[in-house]
Design a protein around this motif. Structure first.
Motif: not given
Length: 202
Positions: A135-136, A152-157, A171-177, A190-198
């Motif tokens: 849904l996201v 900002s990463p803080q808001d994404l987290i 944090q692990s997902a962000l490091q991989r990205l 939105d792209a960062w959000l979708r990629a982290c969730i994936k």
């Protein structure tokens, strides 16, 4: 399969706790189950159009009708969750407005989900777990009330934490990205959000 229906209301009635409209179209009368808030607005002779989901079983064919395609599509997502049948999905769409239901699923708001008749805590947890990432991806980025990110990463987290993810897995997902140069489908929030969730749902 029937996906959309336009016709005249020939009759409407209740069958137990189900709300049925008999819609005449092309010389055929179709029994279509509606959410109660749509059913109570019907009048004989009204011209109606409904987005339809058809359920076929060995001994029955059922039609479920919705005033908006977004409701029909969310209904399909809901019944795709193990243990959620058409009546429970319809009860959710009846008890909650579309945006309220989306918000509850994305944010794992179990109390709100359990307001629907026949939906218990375990079912609510399973729906939120299975559907929130989809849904996201497909809905929430167009609704700033649901997911609002600053650059900002803080808001994404913080946003991902509200969706139920743990800080360490975010944090692990962000490091991989970061190691692969960021999301492959864009560089906006939105792209960062979708990629982290994936990554976290994989």
């Amino acid at each position: 399969m029937i996906g959309w229906l336009q016709g005249t209301i020939k009759n409407y009635y209740q069958r137990g706790n189900r709300h049925i409209a008999l819609i005449s179209s092309g010389g055929v009368g179709y029994e279509v189950q509606l959410v109660q808030r749509d059913w109570v607005t019907l009048h004989l002779g009204d011209e109606q159009e409904r987005w339809v989901h058809q359920v076929v079983s060995p001994d029955n064919i059922q039609l479920f009708g919705f005033s908006a395609i977004e409701e029909r599509d969310l209904f399909r997502e809901l019944i795709g969750v193990n243990g959620v049948g058409p009546q429970a999905a319809l009860a959710l769409l009846d008890a909650l407005q579309l945006n309220e239901l989306l918000r509850a699923l994305i944010h794992s708001d179990l109390k709100t989900l359990c307001r629907a008749q026949g939906v218990g805590k375990r079912t609510a947890e399973r729906m939120a777990l299975e559907l929130r990432s989809r849904l996201v991806n497909t809905v929430a980025p167009t609704d700033t009330e649901h997911v609002s990110l600053e650059s900002s990463p803080q808001d994404l987290i913080a946003t991902l934490e509200t969706l139920g993810y743990e800080t360490h897995e975010i944090q692990s997902a962000l490091q991989r990205l970061n190691s692969i140069g960021g999301p492959q489908d864009g560089d906006d929030d939105d792209a960062w959000l979708r990629a982290c969730i994936k990554l976290m749902s994989g």
